[in-house]
Design a protein around this motif. Structure first.
Motif, PDB file in Angstrom:
ATOM      1  N   ASP A 135     -20.464   5.649 -44.366  1.00 23.23           N
ATOM      2  CA  ASP A 135     -20.970   5.711 -45.735  1.00 23.23           C
ATOM      3  C   ASP A 135     -19.840   5.895 -46.725  1.00 23.23           C
ATOM      4  O   ASP A 135     -19.839   5.328 -47.820  1.00 23.23           O
ATOM      5  CB  ASP A 135     -21.961   6.874 -45.884  1.00 23.23           C
ATOM      6  CG  ASP A 135     -23.266   6.608 -45.154  1.00 23.23           C
ATOM      7  OD1 ASP A 135     -23.553   5.418 -44.880  1.00 23.23           O
ATOM      8  OD2 ASP A 135     -23.985   7.576 -44.855  1.00 23.23           O
ATOM      9  N   ILE A 136     -18.841   6.695 -46.337  1.00 24.31           N
ATOM     10  CA  ILE A 136     -17.693   6.915 -47.207  1.00 24.31           C
ATOM     11  C   ILE A 136     -16.939   5.613 -47.415  1.00 24.31           C
ATOM     12  O   ILE A 136     -16.555   5.250 -48.526  1.00 24.31           O
ATOM     13  CB  ILE A 136     -16.747   7.963 -46.604  1.00 24.31           C
ATOM     14  CG1 ILE A 136     -17.396   9.344 -46.667  1.00 24.31           C
ATOM     15  CG2 ILE A 136     -15.418   8.009 -47.348  1.00 24.31           C
ATOM     16  CD1 ILE A 136     -17.482   9.918 -48.040  1.00 24.31           C
ATOM     17  N   THR A 151     -17.684  -0.033 -52.961  1.00 27.59           N
ATOM     18  CA  THR A 151     -18.598  -0.064 -54.099  1.00 27.59           C
ATOM     19  C   THR A 151     -17.982   0.605 -55.319  1.00 27.59           C
ATOM     20  O   THR A 151     -18.043   0.078 -56.427  1.00 27.59           O
ATOM     21  CB  THR A 151     -19.924   0.657 -53.743  1.00 27.59           C
ATOM     22  OG1 THR A 151     -20.468   0.058 -52.580  1.00 27.59           O
ATOM     23  CG2 THR A 151     -20.916   0.536 -54.885  1.00 27.59           C
ATOM     24  N   GLU A 184     -22.591  13.868 -41.857  1.00 25.80           N
ATOM     25  CA  GLU A 184     -22.005  12.969 -42.836  1.00 25.80           C
ATOM     26  C   GLU A 184     -21.360  11.796 -42.096  1.00 25.80           C
ATOM     27  O   GLU A 184     -20.486  11.991 -41.253  1.00 25.80           O
ATOM     28  CB  GLU A 184     -20.947  13.699 -43.676  1.00 25.80           C
ATOM     29  CG  GLU A 184     -21.533  14.831 -44.494  1.00 25.80           C
ATOM     30  CD  GLU A 184     -20.430  15.682 -45.104  1.00 25.80           C
ATOM     31  OE1 GLU A 184     -20.768  16.624 -45.819  1.00 25.80           O
ATOM     32  OE2 GLU A 184     -19.246  15.414 -44.840  1.00 25.80           O
ATOM     33  N   ARG A 214     -14.328  15.835 -48.485  1.00 25.11           N
ATOM     34  CA  ARG A 214     -14.345  14.393 -48.753  1.00 25.11           C
ATOM     35  C   ARG A 214     -13.142  13.709 -48.105  1.00 25.11           C
ATOM     36  O   ARG A 214     -13.244  12.597 -47.588  1.00 25.11           O
ATOM     37  CB  ARG A 214     -14.337  14.122 -50.254  1.00 25.11           C
ATOM     38  CG  ARG A 214     -15.532  14.663 -51.027  1.00 25.11           C
ATOM     39  CD  ARG A 214     -16.848  13.950 -50.764  1.00 25.11           C
ATOM     40  NE  ARG A 214     -17.359  14.132 -49.422  1.00 25.11           N
ATOM     41  CZ  ARG A 214     -17.925  15.271 -48.953  1.00 25.11           C
ATOM     42  NH1 ARG A 214     -18.017  16.336 -49.720  1.00 25.11           N
ATOM     43  NH2 ARG A 214     -18.389  15.327 -47.718  1.00 25.11           N
ATOM     44  N   ASN A 238     -20.545   6.654 -56.511  1.00 26.34           N
ATOM     45  CA  ASN A 238     -21.553   5.793 -55.866  1.00 26.34           C
ATOM     46  C   ASN A 238     -21.747   6.073 -54.382  1.00 26.34           C
ATOM     47  O   ASN A 238     -22.383   5.293 -53.678  1.00 26.34           O
ATOM     48  CB  ASN A 238     -21.210   4.310 -56.049  1.00 26.34           C
ATOM     49  CG  ASN A 238     -21.394   3.853 -57.477  1.00 26.34           C
ATOM     50  OD1 ASN A 238     -22.056   4.516 -58.269  1.00 26.34           O
ATOM     51  ND2 ASN A 238     -20.794   2.738 -57.819  1.00 26.34           N
ATOM     52  N   GLY A 239     -21.182   7.162 -53.900  1.00 25.26           N
ATOM     53  CA  GLY A 239     -21.368   7.530 -52.510  1.00 25.26           C
ATOM     54  C   GLY A 239     -22.499   8.528 -52.349  1.00 25.26           C
ATOM     55  O   GLY A 239     -23.207   8.879 -53.305  1.00 25.26           O
ATOM     56  N   ARG A 254     -18.041   2.581 -47.177  1.00 27.25           N
ATOM     57  CA  ARG A 254     -18.817   1.685 -48.035  1.00 27.25           C
ATOM     58  C   ARG A 254     -18.702   2.113 -49.489  1.00 27.25           C
ATOM     59  O   ARG A 254     -18.642   1.289 -50.398  1.00 27.25           O
ATOM     60  CB  ARG A 254     -20.288   1.671 -47.595  1.00 27.25           C
ATOM     61  CG  ARG A 254     -20.552   0.801 -46.374  1.00 27.25           C
ATOM     62  CD  ARG A 254     -22.037   0.562 -46.173  1.00 27.25           C
ATOM     63  NE  ARG A 254     -22.726   1.786 -45.778  1.00 27.25           N
ATOM     64  CZ  ARG A 254     -22.872   2.169 -44.524  1.00 27.25           C
ATOM     65  NH1 ARG A 254     -22.382   1.437 -43.543  1.00 27.25           N
ATOM     66  NH2 ARG A 254     -23.522   3.289 -44.238  1.00 27.25           N
ATOM     67  N   ALA A 255     -18.656   3.428 -49.712  1.00 22.30           N
ATOM     68  CA  ALA A 255     -18.518   3.935 -51.075  1.00 22.30           C
ATOM     69  C   ALA A 255     -17.178   3.548 -51.677  1.00 22.30           C
ATOM     70  O   ALA A 255     -17.056   3.346 -52.887  1.00 22.30           O
ATOM     71  CB  ALA A 255     -18.669   5.459 -51.095  1.00 22.30           C
TER      72      ALA A 255
END
Length: 394
Positions: free
Chosen positions: A376-377, A383, A372, A358, A214-215, A379-380
């Motif tokens: 965002d990572i 999620t 990058e 990653r 989901n990222g 938050r992923a």
């Protein structure tokens, strides 16, 4: 893993050591400093659940005072807990959800071996600064169930299968038995099967949830590993029925990696940890590797850097290839199979690079690609952990 030394007398000590063989001081692992430390008694704990346990001054971290992890009473852990912490277990042991019946001697012997491997896994994860939430902190945080087979007379029900689902890693403690593990290695046609290898593979599934699912990198993942949305159970059934494709070594690090993209990622993640930890050991000895060939003699590969703090994947691979050529040759000379019986093709190296990127993108303040965003990572992570899969990953 690096070389550890007693700070009081400079005697080299092992990662699992509890007493220095030279000066006989107590030893414990200080997680915050990534060091096995000499200890000096400093009174008794006031923790209500520790019953006046001894606390220590740690040479490696002279500020706080420490006490032993509760699992030290089973001689299964040498990690320390800050006296000010409410936890009775160390950073590693607090992730245990279920352990076998330790009043059964064989269970205790196996569990100690399992814990030794798990602690080495956590050394790497902590050095890489990866997120490690417990189930107390988060519903789908990382947890371990260590179970005995019903055939051992300690439980009832179906045989225990090693696997992962939603942050829970289950391991059959029979894997700690050398004969049983070798039997299974041959049965499944594997080149390599160790306790530490199991942990590194299963934790790869967990970090697929955290770092990919989901990222913003799912499309890149699918371009390298394939479409993970295809039915996992059917894919495994097909793999066990038909085996790996004839040309699997060109694109996969192992035959099992061909079963499904999730397994490919987990196998690749495991090999990334193999590489980083072994290079750190080689760096501790400052190895120089240069095969003496008749033609094309190159300058030696000097292994003198910290692979846990190296954002350049090319440097890791350029070090790993000659190192494994050397150690495999040494293994053959002892009449043993190759220590690292795997082939790193360009396709496999590209997958290793994806794992490396990653991990570094998730580390605070370390983002190899400025396009990058580490936010965002993170938050992923939140999620991804909320998602469920239909079957446990193995």
């Amino acid at each position: 893993m690096k070389i550890f030394q007693c700070q009081a007398c400079d005697q080299p000590v092992t990662f699992e050591a509890t007493v220095c063989e030279s000066c006989e001081r107590r030893l414990g692992y200080v997680c915050a400093r990534h060091e096995v430390s000499a200890l000096e008694p400093a009174g008794f704990s006031t923790h209500p659940r520790m019953g006046g346990a001894q606390i220590f001054h740690a040479y490696a971290d002279p500020g706080p005072r420490y006490r032993s992890c509760q699992n030290a009473v089973w001689h299964a852990c040498n990690w320390l807990v800050p006296e000010g912490s409410a936890d009775i277990f160390c950073t590693c042991c607090r992730h245990n959800r279920v352990v076998p019946d330790l009043t059964v001697p064989w269970n205790l012997a196996r569990w100690r071996q399992v814990e030794a491997a798990k602690h080495r896994l956590f050394y790497s994860l902590l050095r890489l600064e990866l997120p490690l939430a417990t189930r107390v902190q988060y519903t789908d945080g990382l947890a371990f169930d260590f179970l005995a087979d019903p055939s051992d007379g300690n439980a009832a029900g179906a045989p225990v299968l090693t696997g992962h689902i939603n942050g829970l890693i289950t391991m059959n403690i029979a894997e700690a038995d050398d004969v049983e593990r070798e039997r299974r290695r041959i049965l499944f046609g594997e080149h390599y099967r160790t306790l530490l290898g199991h942990f590194r593979h299963e934790i790869g599934h967990y970090f697929w949830y955290l770092l990919v699912m989901n990222g913003p990198f799912v499309d890149s993942f699918r371009g390298l590993f394939g479409d993970e949305s295809r039915n996992y159970v059917q894919a495994l059934q097909g793999h066990y029925a038909r085996g790996a494709p004839a040309d699997w070594e060109e694109s996969y690090v192992s035959a099992y990696a061909t079963a499904h993209p999730w397994e490919d990622f987990a196998e690749t993640f495991a090999h990334y940890l193999h590489i980083v930890d072994t290079i750190e050991t080689a760096s501790s000895f400052e190895l120089h590797v240069r095969p003496r060939l008749r033609k094309g003699l190159q300058p030696p590969t000097v292994i003198d850097f910290d692979p846990y703090d190296t954002s350049d994947i090319d440097r890791l691979i350029e070090t790993w290839l000659p190192l494994t050529y050397a150690v495999n040759s040494l293994s053959y000379s002892m009449g043993q199979p190759a220590l690292y019986p795997f082939k790193l093709t360009p396709a496999v190296i590209a997958k290793l690079a994806f794992v490396h990127e990653r991990i570094y993108a998730a580390r605070i303040g370390v983002v190899p690609n400025p396009d990058e965003a580490s936010a965002d990572i993170l938050r992923a992570v939140i999620t991804g952990l909320r998602q469920k899969v239909a079957a446990p990953m193995v």
